[in-house]
Scaffold this motif. Sequence first.
Motif, mmCIF file in Angstrom:
data_model
loop_
_atom_site.group_PDB
_atom_site.id
_atom_site.type_symbol
_atom_site.label_atom_id
_atom_site.label_comp_id
_atom_site.label_asym_id
_atom_site.label_seq_id
_atom_site.Cartn_x
_atom_site.Cartn_y
_atom_site.Cartn_z
ATOM 1 N N GLU A 45 31.338 30.691 45.237
ATOM 2 C CA GLU A 45 31.705 31.460 43.705
ATOM 3 C C GLU A 45 31.088 32.426 44.083
ATOM 4 N N LEU B 107 39.301 44.018 39.847
ATOM 5 C CA LEU B 107 40.243 44.430 37.977
ATOM 6 C C LEU B 107 38.982 46.026 37.745
ATOM 7 N N GLY B 108 38.005 46.214 38.225
ATOM 8 C CA GLY B 108 37.996 46.951 37.708
ATOM 9 C C GLY B 108 38.332 48.211 38.233
ATOM 10 N N SER C 93 33.572 34.967 45.165
ATOM 11 C CA SER C 93 34.424 35.993 45.563
ATOM 12 C C SER C 93 34.254 36.086 43.466
ATOM 13 N N MET C 94 33.557 35.182 42.409
ATOM 14 C CA MET C 94 33.296 36.501 41.676
ATOM 15 C C MET C 94 33.070 37.640 41.513
ATOM 16 N N THR C 95 32.851 38.463 42.499
ATOM 17 C CA THR C 95 31.764 39.181 42.853
ATOM 18 C C THR C 95 33.514 40.317 43.056
ATOM 19 N N LEU D 37 36.362 39.724 42.873
ATOM 20 C CA LEU D 37 37.581 39.460 41.725
ATOM 21 C C LEU D 37 37.148 40.732 40.668
ATOM 22 N N SER D 38 36.136 40.265 40.303
ATOM 23 C CA SER D 38 35.185 41.951 39.518
ATOM 24 C C SER D 38 35.609 42.775 39.547
ATOM 25 N N ILE D 39 35.355 43.433 41.150
ATOM 26 C CA ILE D 39 35.301 44.882 41.501
ATOM 27 C C ILE D 39 36.900 45.149 41.479
#
Length: 184
Positions: free
Chosen positions: A5, A16-17, A8-10, A12-14
């Motif tokens: 998790e 979107l950034g 996957s969050m990291t 996704l954050s990269i």
Amino acid sequence: MDNLEIISMTILSIFLGLIFVVLIIRLAEQSAENKKYLESLIKKYNCKLRTNLIHVSGLPISNHMECKCFISDDKYIFVADHTEYVLDKSKLTKIELKKDIDIQKQAIPNTKGVIASTSVFGTAGALMAKNSKTVDVTTKKQLLIFNFIDKDEHKQLIFDTANILSEEKAISMFNITKDKVITI
């Protein structure tokens, strides 16, 4: 949270950034291109003044679209979406400034009373509690009208300047005499 998790969050954050950075760069490029285009127009037509106007009618563009107006010694140049519309001053018959102030009474419902009465008495309660107060809503229009002759036909270009130019600024910018200022 487990490691999967977090990874996957990291990611996704990269992702979107990166999208955000690309959008910011694209907006900056468009702004620079637009600025270069406007500067080229100023040089091309040797413009002295520039202002924004809201199109009402007369040009083949949608109503209420913002246009840029460039003023040179012998022309008015209206630009909307990188399309130039040139009006020679020699074709002008007159420029008018029409002012209109419209005051209307508008009813504002008493929502607290309607909600309370509806919950207690149903629809009948809502109808009884519709005590509304009235307020005056003022709409100001200041229309800049270019009257001209094109191919032996009288035509008009109309722009709304109410929220853009003061009356005095419009009069001085477009050389309108006081007798051409009409209050409706």
